[in-house]
Every structure is written in C-alpha cells, then in structure tokens.
Design an enzyme around this catalytic site. Structure first.
Site, PDB file in Angstrom:
ATOM      1  N   ARG A 235       0.861  -1.178   0.000  1.00  0.00           N
ATOM      2  CA  ARG A 235       0.000   0.000   0.000  1.00  0.00           C
ATOM      3  C   ARG A 235       0.901   1.232   0.000  1.00  0.00           C
ATOM      4  O   ARG A 235       1.983   1.223   0.605  1.00  0.00           O
ATOM      5  CB  ARG A 235      -0.871   0.028   1.262  1.00  0.00           C
ATOM      6  CG  ARG A 235      -1.938  -1.040   1.287  1.00  0.00           C
ATOM      7  CD  ARG A 235      -3.064  -0.729   0.327  1.00  0.00           C
ATOM      8  NE  ARG A 235      -4.153  -1.681   0.411  1.00  0.00           N
ATOM      9  CZ  ARG A 235      -4.332  -2.708  -0.417  1.00  0.00           C
ATOM     10  NH1 ARG A 235      -3.469  -2.949  -1.395  1.00  0.00           N
ATOM     11  NH2 ARG A 235      -5.369  -3.504  -0.282  1.00  0.00           N
ATOM     12  N   GLU A 264      -2.980   7.752  -3.942  1.00  0.00           N
ATOM     13  CA  GLU A 264      -3.426   7.349  -5.276  1.00  0.00           C
ATOM     14  C   GLU A 264      -4.926   7.628  -5.451  1.00  0.00           C
ATOM     15  O   GLU A 264      -5.676   7.532  -4.475  1.00  0.00           O
ATOM     16  CB  GLU A 264      -3.129   5.855  -5.514  1.00  0.00           C
ATOM     17  CG  GLU A 264      -3.822   4.912  -4.566  1.00  0.00           C
ATOM     18  CD  GLU A 264      -3.356   3.468  -4.737  1.00  0.00           C
ATOM     19  OE1 GLU A 264      -2.146   3.219  -4.790  1.00  0.00           O
ATOM     20  OE2 GLU A 264      -4.230   2.592  -4.798  1.00  0.00           O
ATOM     21  N   HIS A 282      -1.635   0.595  -9.511  1.00  0.00           N
ATOM     22  CA  HIS A 282      -2.225  -0.395  -8.588  1.00  0.00           C
ATOM     23  C   HIS A 282      -2.853  -1.558  -9.377  1.00  0.00           C
ATOM     24  O   HIS A 282      -4.048  -1.823  -9.260  1.00  0.00           O
ATOM     25  CB  HIS A 282      -3.277   0.280  -7.683  1.00  0.00           C
ATOM     26  CG  HIS A 282      -3.548  -0.501  -6.426  1.00  0.00           C
ATOM     27  ND1 HIS A 282      -3.896   0.099  -5.239  1.00  0.00           N
ATOM     28  CD2 HIS A 282      -3.533  -1.838  -6.171  1.00  0.00           C
ATOM     29  CE1 HIS A 282      -4.099  -0.829  -4.313  1.00  0.00           C
ATOM     30  NE2 HIS A 282      -3.877  -2.013  -4.868  1.00  0.00           N
TER      31      HIS A 282
END
Ligand SMILES: O=CC(=O)O
Length: 316
Positions: A235, A264, A282
């Site tokens: 993360r 993000e 991602h």
C-alpha cells in the site's frame, strides 16, 4: 420465494463479478450514486442490504457499516483489509472474507517485474528508443538483479512467493516481519534499519496496519543507500512518500518501482518527472485470470454465508 438478498457493491470491479452477483442477488451499485445522495440511497435500501462487496481501495468504513443495520457480511475482492473497519465488524458480529491465495502469484510476479524494470530502467529505455535517441548514442548502463541481496518486508503469502522468485535470480534473501518465521531459512531482521543496510533491493509486501504505516521512512531509505531500489506492491502508505521523493531527487536512493502511491490516484509531479522511477496504477493483481479467481471466491463466500455453510476464506 423469500425476501431477496441485497448486495451493495462499493465500486466497479469486473463485469464478470457484477454479472455473477446480479444473477444471484439484488445488486446495488454505490459508485453510481452521487455522494450527496448516498445517505438517502442507503436509508432507502438498507432493509435489503445484507452484504457489502468492495476491494482494497473502497472497502467498508465505520460510517457505511453503521448505515446498514442488516449487514451480515463484507466480502472483500482483495487481499488487503486496510479499508475495512475490522473492529467495527467484530463489534457488530459482521463476517468478513477476502481473496488471499487467488492473487499471490500475480502480485509476486509484479514485484519482480517492477524490480527488474527499475534496475534495468526499461521504461526509460523504451522512451529512448521511441524518441529516436538510439541513433545518437547507446543507452546508459544499468544494474543487474541477479545475485543481489533482497530484503522483503512481510514474509506472508505474497512475501514468500516473491522470495522464491528472487531466489531463482540467485538473490540472497532477508526479511523483516513482526516475528521470526520458524519455518523460514532466510535471515530474519527484527530491525528495519538493519534489513535495509544489508539489502540492495527492498520490497514491501506486508499488510498495512498502524504499525506498518511509513515502515519505510527516512532512516530506512538512508540505510538502503544511494544504489538501493525500493519496490512497493503493498500500500502507498507503507512508505513515507515525501521522504521517498526527496531521497530520489537528491540521489540518496537509486530507484523505486511503485504499484501503489500514498494518495493514489494522485501522482506527485516530482515523482512523475523522475527517470529512476517506474510507476504502475495499482494493477499488481489485475489480470483476467486472477480477477476471475478473486470474483469466484467473493461469490463462493457469499453463497456459503447465505446457505449457512463454512466461509471459504474468513477473516472474521
Ligand atoms: O490491492 C489489492 C488487494 O488488496 O488485493
């Protein structure tokens, strides 16, 4: 026929999952409801909604859980659980499932891909060819992955899958985690700084918790050093991004391969401009095969729950 079961999906996932859910349940699509109408929407449908399906980006926070009095299960389309208020679920007796094994290989592949791409500057090399610069001069020399020391933060399913792949490249492996893994032959580092000092490549593969937020901080980055590479498939908040960017800009860190960012989908301009950084949006688990396996697991967990069978991959 009994009362239909309502499932609230918090964000768009695969069409396949949406279809599977629509075939079985009354599906409510939260992302299609404008934010200022959500409360009204949830109030209107909360009698039916017994399940929430979200992922590692939009899960189920305390506010959502509290607004669904008949919620019985959160079936997450993710391996990360940091966007689900687990304490709240425990307190209210709400079951939680996730999709751990379905994505292990893809995410580990991506960790190696980002490591290689960063070490070998493959995106920069691609731009070099496309921009016609090859005609003027040979591309600069890069650095190899084979034989390097790799430090893995978190030796769970994904961390272990990364370690196997890195071993195939002749890399030596060290790891940091909350405690030593009794079944691992790799060197355990209780201290992140010591792991970073002994590593040339540092890969973040642990879960995001209060303890692991900013586990890669200024001191860790400095210990890794100016030739070091950091790869993050965990993360964004595992890394102190401000510190990461200043280290990359100042040459205190060699490079970074990042599938996730702290805020993000916001991408800091400075990061965007750096050639020693490889970025992906991602997508470590975003393959057709894995997304289908994840979707199947979400549906199987819901089916098990609503037919009073044991959950396949329970968290709570
Ligand atoms: O980020 C992806 C996941 O948690 O599965």
């Amino acid at each position: 026929m009994g009362t239909p079961i309502g499932v609230l999906q918090t964000r768009p996932l695969s069409n396949y999952l949406q279809q599977q859910l629509t075939n079985r349940y009354t599906l409510f699509k939260l992302w299609q409801v404008p934010p200022d109408s959500r409360r009204e929407f949830l109030d209107k449908h909360s009698d039916l909604i017994k399940a929430v399906v979200g992922n590692g980006v939009t899960g189920a926070d305390a506010e959502l859980i509290d607004s669904l009095p008949h919620l019985e299960i959160v079936a997450s389309h993710s391996s990360g659980l940091d966007k689900i208020d687990l304490d709240k679920c425990r307190e209210k007796g709400i079951r939680v499932t996730y999709t751990p094994d379905a994505l292990t290989d893809e995410v580990a592949d991506m960790a190696i891909l980002l490591t290689l791409a960063t070490a070998r500057r493959i995106c920069e090399a691609d731009r070099y060819v496309r921009n016609g610069e090859w005609k003027n001069a040979d591309f600069k020399l890069t650095t190899k992955l084979s034989g390097k020391s790799v430090g893995i933060i978190g030796l769970g399913r994904i961390g272990s899958a990364i370690s196997k792949r890195a071993e195939a490249f002749g890399c030596s492996i060290g790891y940091h985690s909350r405690s030593r893994k009794t079944n691992s032959r790799y060197k355990y580092y209780p201290s992140m700084i010591d792991l970073a000092k002994d590593s040339e490549i540092l890969i973040v593969a642990c879960a995001l918790t209060h303890e692991t937020r900013h586990i890669v901080n200024r001191d860790v980055i400095n210990a890794l050093g100016s030739k070091g590479i950091i790869v993050n498939i965990g993360r964004g908040s595992h890394i102190d991004e401000v510190e990461l960017i200043s280290a990359l800009v100042e040459g205190r860190l060699g490079g970074a391969g990042l599938d996730v960012l702290e805020h993000e989908p916001e991408v800091p301009d400075l990061l965007r401009g750096l050639d020693n950084v490889v970025l992906s949006p991602h997508v470590a688990a975003s393959t057709v095969e894995t997304r289908k396996a994840m979707a199947d697991l979400v549906v199987e967990n819901l089916e098990a729950h609503f037919t009073n069978k044991p959950l396949l991959t329970p968290v709570i």
